[in-house]
Each structure stands twice: as structure tokens, then as C-alpha cells.
Motif scaffolding. Structure first.
Motif, mmCIF file in Angstrom:
data_model
loop_
_atom_site.group_PDB
_atom_site.id
_atom_site.type_symbol
_atom_site.label_atom_id
_atom_site.label_comp_id
_atom_site.label_asym_id
_atom_site.label_seq_id
_atom_site.Cartn_x
_atom_site.Cartn_y
_atom_site.Cartn_z
ATOM 1 N N LEU A 34 -31.248 -4.321 12.723
ATOM 2 C CA LEU A 34 -30.020 -3.764 13.306
ATOM 3 C C LEU A 34 -29.828 -2.310 12.893
ATOM 4 O O LEU A 34 -29.378 -1.489 13.694
ATOM 5 C CB LEU A 34 -28.811 -4.604 12.886
ATOM 6 N N VAL A 35 -30.153 -1.996 11.640
ATOM 7 C CA VAL A 35 -30.082 -0.599 11.208
ATOM 8 C C VAL A 35 -31.061 0.237 12.011
ATOM 9 O O VAL A 35 -30.758 1.358 12.439
ATOM 10 C CB VAL A 35 -30.380 -0.483 9.698
ATOM 11 N N GLU A 36 -32.269 -0.307 12.233
ATOM 12 C CA GLU A 36 -33.270 0.375 13.056
ATOM 13 C C GLU A 36 -32.708 0.666 14.449
ATOM 14 O O GLU A 36 -32.863 1.776 14.990
ATOM 15 C CB GLU A 36 -34.521 -0.495 13.176
ATOM 16 N N GLU A 37 -32.010 -0.317 15.021
ATOM 17 C CA GLU A 37 -31.460 -0.148 16.362
ATOM 18 C C GLU A 37 -30.336 0.884 16.390
ATOM 19 O O GLU A 37 -30.221 1.680 17.328
ATOM 20 C CB GLU A 37 -30.939 -1.494 16.867
ATOM 21 N N MET A 38 -29.501 0.890 15.353
ATOM 22 C CA MET A 38 -28.402 1.859 15.296
ATOM 23 C C MET A 38 -28.931 3.284 15.168
ATOM 24 O O MET A 38 -28.376 4.221 15.757
ATOM 25 C CB MET A 38 -27.476 1.513 14.127
ATOM 26 N N LEU A 39 -29.996 3.459 14.406
ATOM 27 C CA LEU A 39 -30.593 4.788 14.294
ATOM 28 C C LEU A 39 -31.253 5.198 15.609
ATOM 29 O O LEU A 39 -31.203 6.373 16.001
ATOM 30 C CB LEU A 39 -31.614 4.805 13.159
ATOM 31 N N LEU A 40 -31.855 4.238 16.286
ATOM 32 C CA LEU A 40 -32.490 4.531 17.570
ATOM 33 C C LEU A 40 -31.467 5.031 18.580
ATOM 34 O O LEU A 40 -31.748 5.929 19.385
ATOM 35 C CB LEU A 40 -33.198 3.285 18.104
ATOM 36 N N GLU A 41 -30.260 4.451 18.534
ATOM 37 C CA GLU A 41 -29.192 4.882 19.440
ATOM 38 C C GLU A 41 -28.860 6.354 19.235
ATOM 39 O O GLU A 41 -28.413 7.041 20.158
ATOM 40 C CB GLU A 41 -27.956 3.998 19.217
ATOM 41 N N ARG A 42 -29.102 6.849 18.014
ATOM 42 C CA ARG A 42 -28.869 8.261 17.701
ATOM 43 C C ARG A 42 -30.120 9.119 17.951
ATOM 44 O O ARG A 42 -30.159 10.286 17.582
ATOM 45 C CB ARG A 42 -28.438 8.399 16.237
#
Length: 233
Positions: A34-42
Motif C-alpha cells: 500500500l505504501v508502494e501504491e501511495m508513492l506511485l500515485e505521486r
């Protein structure tokens, strides 16, 4: 703050991104994916395995530099224990928090008995350097341990008085369900040392505060976090 031998040298990503990933993982009940996905959104493309390595390498260093609350003889220690699954086996996480909900210490044990309770009390006395005003718990083992370690300290044992310690376990239980248990005792002990240090920084004391006071507390906490993560350079 103390200096650290850890540096960001030879890391492809800047310190701000590394610190952000570590903060997200330990501050909220988020998985590495989920952290990976949140960073990807940025727009930041980084694998969850890289984030895991960041958390292991930098998390402990950040925690060591976070300001700790000064002990006081007016402190009240709330003691509690919760069952944790490690590799499919039952273990107990023993935790002590003060009257403000600040986590003082926690240890992982294979048993829930007087010997384990005594070990926690001895660690607390050594770490705090002062005896508390009172200890509150709901397990008889604490009474027997207290008589050996701190006989003069007031002791109250009642389930209804210990909601503060019980509530402190909630964030970790959410994380455990997400991770489906921890893999090793050492892994859990390393995780909670960072998890609690970050939680202590950002969670406001259990006192009645206005919305503005809570907002200011969070701004100051974030400022300290940025100062700590920038110090390891």
C-alpha cells in the motif's frame, strides 16, 4: 539529538522520499504494498521490497533520535499484555504506557506469568530510572512481581481501570491482521520499537485538547520528524 553513522549515501532516492515511505509504514496501518501504491500515485516508482529495506535500515535510526518523554514520579504505569501470533505460535506482547498513553516499554515473551511480569517491571525501572506513583493492571502476576521489584509502589488491579493500556494495543492488532502475523520474535521486537516511537511522537496526550491544540501538536510532531530524518545525512 545524537549523531548517527547511517547515511543516505549510495541511495538512488532522495532522503525526503525515503523518510516519507518510512513514516507512512510506521505511522499508519499500511502494508508495504500500500505504501508502494501511495508513492506511485505521486509519481514515485519504487518496489515494496525497497521500502522494506528502507524501513529496516532507517526506522531504528529515526526512532533512536526521536525525543523521549522525561520520566516523573507522578507517572502512572498502565500494564497490559496481548497475544500475538509469530510463525503460527502464540506469544505475548507485554506493554507499559503512562497516564498520557505514551508507550514506555514493551517486550515479547513466550509466557504470561510472574516471571515475564517481573522482567517487564525490571526493564521499566532501569529504563525510566524512577519508580512510578502507581501501577495499574488486571493480571495477578503483576502483584507478585511488584512485591519483589517495587514493594512500596501503590498497586491497583482492575480491568475497568486499564483501558488506556488495552487501547494502546489496537493499532498494532490492526497491523498484525494486515500482515497475518509476524515471522519472528526479533522481527516483532524491532518493529514495535520503531512503531511505538513514531506513535509516541504523533499521538496527542490523552487530555482534553481543543482542535487547534491538537493541530498544533501534529505540526510540531511533523517538524521534529523532518528534523530527525534530515539529521541522518
Amino acid at each position: 539529538m545524537t549523531s548517527s553513522t547511517i547515511s543516505y549515501k549510495n541511495h538512488r532516492f532522495p532522503p525526503q522520499i525515503i523518510a516519507r515511505a518510512v513514516w507512512l509504514y510506521f505511522r499508519f496501518p499500511l502494508s508495504l504494498r500500500l505504501v508502494e501504491e501511495m508513492l506511485l500515485e505521486r509519481g514515485i516508482v519504487v518496489s515494496y521490497e525497497t521500502i522494506r529495506r528502507w524501513c529496516r535500515k532507517f526506522g531504528a535510526a529515526y526512532a533512536k533520535q526521536l525525543r523521549r518523554k522525561k520520566p516523573s514520579r507522578k507517572d502512572i504505569w498502565h500494564l497490559d499484555e496481548v497475544v500475538i501470533s509469530i510463525g503460527g505460535q502464540k506469544h505475548w506482547l507485554w506493554r507499559a504506557v503512562d497516564q498520557d498513553g505514551y508507550v514506555l516499554d514493551e517486550i515479547v515473551e513466550t509466557r504470561r506469568d510472574t516471571k515475564a511480569a517481573k522482567r517487564l517491571l525490571v526493564r521499566l525501572l532501569k529504563k525510566q530510572g524512577l519508580s512510578p506513583k502507581r501501577i495499574i493492571d488486571k493480571l495477578r502476576s503483576y502483584g507478585a512481581a511488584k512485591r519483589d521489584v517495587m514493594p512500596a509502589v501503590e498497586h491497583r488491579s482492575h480491568k475497568g481501570l486499564n483501558n488506556r493500556a488495552e487501547n494502546s494495543h489496537v493499532p498494532l492488532r490492526k497491523r498484525e491482521r494486515m500482515m497475518q502475523g509476524f515471522r519472528s520474535v526479533g522481527g516483532l521486537q524491532r518493529f514495535i520499537s520503531v512503531f511505538s516511537a513514531v506513535r509516541n511522537l504523533f499521538v496527542a496526550p490523552h487530555q482534553r485538547h481543543s482542535a487547534l491544540a491538537t493541530h498544533i501538536h501534529r505540526i510540531r510532531a511533523m517538524a521534529q520528524w523532518k528534523a530527525v530524518t534530515a539529521a541522518i545525512a
